[in-house]
Design a protein around this motif. Structure first.
Motif, PDB file in Angstrom:
ATOM      1  N   HIS A  55      -3.600   7.012   3.525  1.00  0.00           N
ATOM      2  CA  HIS A  55      -4.210   8.282   3.913  1.00  0.00           C
ATOM      3  C   HIS A  55      -5.683   8.324   3.518  1.00  0.00           C
ATOM      4  CE1 HIS A  55      -4.536  12.532   4.802  1.00  0.00           C
ATOM      5  NE2 HIS A  55      -4.929  12.776   3.576  1.00  0.00           N
ATOM      6  N   GLN A  56      -5.986   7.841   2.296  1.00  0.00           N
ATOM      7  CA  GLN A  56      -7.377   7.829   1.842  1.00  0.00           C
ATOM      8  C   GLN A  56      -8.223   6.899   2.706  1.00  0.00           C
ATOM      9  OE1 GLN A  56      -7.011   6.820  -2.285  1.00  0.00           O
ATOM     10  NE2 GLN A  56      -6.764   8.948  -2.930  1.00  0.00           N
ATOM     11  N   GLN A  57      -7.667   5.770   3.104  1.00  0.00           N
ATOM     12  CA  GLN A  57      -8.412   4.864   3.972  1.00  0.00           C
ATOM     13  C   GLN A  57      -8.654   5.492   5.341  1.00  0.00           C
ATOM     14  OE1 GLN A  57      -6.360   1.140   4.097  1.00  0.00           O
ATOM     15  NE2 GLN A  57      -7.037   0.526   2.052  1.00  0.00           N
ATOM     16  N   GLY A  58      -7.680   6.231   5.847  1.00  0.00           N
ATOM     17  CA  GLY A  58      -7.865   6.930   7.119  1.00  0.00           C
ATOM     18  C   GLY A  58      -8.959   7.984   7.028  1.00  0.00           C
ATOM     19  N   LEU A  59      -8.956   8.758   5.940  1.00  0.00           N
ATOM     20  CA  LEU A  59     -10.002   9.760   5.747  1.00  0.00           C
ATOM     21  C   LEU A  59     -11.377   9.104   5.611  1.00  0.00           C
ATOM     22  CD1 LEU A  59      -8.283  12.248   3.263  1.00  0.00           C
ATOM     23  CD2 LEU A  59      -8.684  12.527   5.706  1.00  0.00           C
ATOM     24  N   ARG A  60     -11.414   8.004   4.883  1.00  0.00           N
ATOM     25  CA  ARG A  60     -12.680   7.281   4.706  1.00  0.00           C
ATOM     26  C   ARG A  60     -13.173   6.742   6.045  1.00  0.00           C
ATOM     27  NH1 ARG A  60     -13.554   1.841   3.047  1.00  0.00           N
ATOM     28  NH2 ARG A  60     -15.659   1.579   2.254  1.00  0.00           N
ATOM     29  N   ALA A  61     -12.259   6.246   6.879  1.00  0.00           N
ATOM     30  CA  ALA A  61     -12.648   5.726   8.189  1.00  0.00           C
ATOM     31  C   ALA A  61     -13.187   6.842   9.080  1.00  0.00           C
ATOM     32  CB  ALA A  61     -11.455   5.054   8.857  1.00  0.00           C
ATOM     33  N   LYS A  62     -12.562   8.025   9.023  1.00  0.00           N
ATOM     34  CA  LYS A  62     -13.065   9.162   9.810  1.00  0.00           C
ATOM     35  C   LYS A  62     -14.459   9.556   9.345  1.00  0.00           C
ATOM     36  CE  LYS A  62      -8.742  11.404  11.106  1.00  0.00           C
ATOM     37  NZ  LYS A  62      -7.904  12.596  10.930  1.00  0.00           N
ATOM     38  N   ASP A  63     -14.661   9.559   8.032  1.00  0.00           N
ATOM     39  CA  ASP A  63     -15.958   9.919   7.476  1.00  0.00           C
ATOM     40  C   ASP A  63     -17.028   8.912   7.898  1.00  0.00           C
ATOM     41  OD1 ASP A  63     -17.715  11.433   5.837  1.00  0.00           O
ATOM     42  OD2 ASP A  63     -17.513   9.915   4.261  1.00  0.00           O
ATOM     43  N   ILE A  64     -16.677   7.633   7.827  1.00  0.00           N
ATOM     44  CA  ILE A  64     -17.626   6.589   8.209  1.00  0.00           C
ATOM     45  C   ILE A  64     -17.945   6.689   9.701  1.00  0.00           C
ATOM     46  CG2 ILE A  64     -17.880   4.099   8.521  1.00  0.00           C
ATOM     47  CD1 ILE A  64     -16.450   3.717   5.883  1.00  0.00           C
ATOM     48  N   LEU A  65     -16.942   6.982  10.518  1.00  0.00           N
ATOM     49  CA  LEU A  65     -17.163   7.113  11.963  1.00  0.00           C
ATOM     50  C   LEU A  65     -18.101   8.283  12.273  1.00  0.00           C
ATOM     51  CD1 LEU A  65     -16.457   6.142  14.815  1.00  0.00           C
ATOM     52  CD2 LEU A  65     -14.557   7.753  14.776  1.00  0.00           C
ATOM     53  N   ALA A  66     -17.905   9.406  11.593  1.00  0.00           N
ATOM     54  CA  ALA A  66     -18.787  10.558  11.809  1.00  0.00           C
ATOM     55  C   ALA A  66     -20.220  10.227  11.404  1.00  0.00           C
ATOM     56  CB  ALA A  66     -18.276  11.764  11.019  1.00  0.00           C
ATOM     57  N   LEU A 102       0.834  -1.191   0.000  1.00  0.00           N
ATOM     58  CA  LEU A 102       0.000   0.000   0.000  1.00  0.00           C
ATOM     59  C   LEU A 102       0.875   1.249   0.000  1.00  0.00           C
ATOM     60  CD1 LEU A 102      -2.683  -0.941   2.662  1.00  0.00           C
ATOM     61  CD2 LEU A 102      -2.995  -0.849   0.217  1.00  0.00           C
ATOM     62  N   SER A 103       0.442   2.194  -0.774  1.00  0.00           N
ATOM     63  CA  SER A 103       1.202   3.445  -0.799  1.00  0.00           C
ATOM     64  C   SER A 103       0.700   4.362   0.321  1.00  0.00           C
ATOM     65  CB  SER A 103       1.019   4.128  -2.153  1.00  0.00           C
ATOM     66  OG  SER A 103      -0.325   4.529  -2.313  1.00  0.00           O
ATOM     67  N   ARG A 104       1.448   5.418   0.561  1.00  0.00           N
ATOM     68  CA  ARG A 104       1.054   6.362   1.617  1.00  0.00           C
ATOM     69  C   ARG A 104      -0.267   7.029   1.268  1.00  0.00           C
ATOM     70  NH1 ARG A 104       5.596  10.438   2.577  1.00  0.00           N
ATOM     71  NH2 ARG A 104       4.192  11.075   4.224  1.00  0.00           N
ATOM     72  N   ARG A 105      -0.491   7.273  -0.022  1.00  0.00           N
ATOM     73  CA  ARG A 105      -1.734   7.920  -0.446  1.00  0.00           C
ATOM     74  C   ARG A 105      -2.938   7.020  -0.163  1.00  0.00           C
ATOM     75  NH1 ARG A 105      -1.956  10.384  -6.254  1.00  0.00           N
ATOM     76  NH2 ARG A 105      -0.732  11.905  -5.124  1.00  0.00           N
ATOM     77  N   GLU A 106      -2.809   5.740  -0.451  1.00  0.00           N
ATOM     78  CA  GLU A 106      -3.919   4.813  -0.193  1.00  0.00           C
ATOM     79  C   GLU A 106      -4.212   4.710   1.298  1.00  0.00           C
ATOM     80  OE1 GLU A 106      -2.423   1.338  -2.047  1.00  0.00           O
ATOM     81  OE2 GLU A 106      -3.382   1.756  -3.964  1.00  0.00           O
TER      82      GLU A 106
END
Length: 125
Positions: free
Chosen positions: A7-18, A1-5
């Motif tokens: 990071h995108q998964q982290g952002l997606r997880a934050k969005d899903i949590l909200a 996994l690249s750093r961008r992927e």
């Protein structure tokens, strides 16, 4: 996994949590609204067909609650769809989602815990 992927998964997880937290708040409101609607329906049913001031107020409140309930369901529909991946599958249905062909036979499945267990015949005497 690249750093961008990552990071995108982290952002997606934050969005899903909200969205999940917002969904839980709305689901709680929906539950309390449905409970109070049931109480009002019971009161109206108990009051009978006669028109009194109290039963008129109960009917008006029930109509208002039904409108609020419909609005809550409209808000909840996209949130339920967005947070669907938070639900984990039940292990008993795993054979349906498995990529292996054929049915899952539990009798012939090798399970270490069952192998370690000593078989004790039950005697009825």
């Amino acid at each position: 996994l690249s750093r961008r992927e990552i990071h995108q998964q982290g952002l997606r997880a934050k969005d899903i949590l909200a969205k999940q937290q917002q969904r839980e708040e709305l689901e709680t409101q929906r539950f309390h609204l449905e409970e109070s609607m049931k109480v009002l329906q019971h009161r109206i049913r108990q009051a009978g067909p006669r028109d009194s001031l109290a039963s008129g107020a109960w009917k008006a409140s029930l109509q208002k609650y039904e409108v609020d309930h419909a609005n809550l369901l409209e808000e909840l529909t996209p949130l339920r769809k967005d947070t669907m991946q938070m639900l984990t599958l039940d292990w008993r249905y795993s054979r349906r989602y498995s990529d292996l062909p054929g049915a899952w036979r539990w009798r012939k499945e090798w399970v270490r815990a069952l192998q370690d267990r000593v078989w004790k015949p039950v005697r009825m005497h």
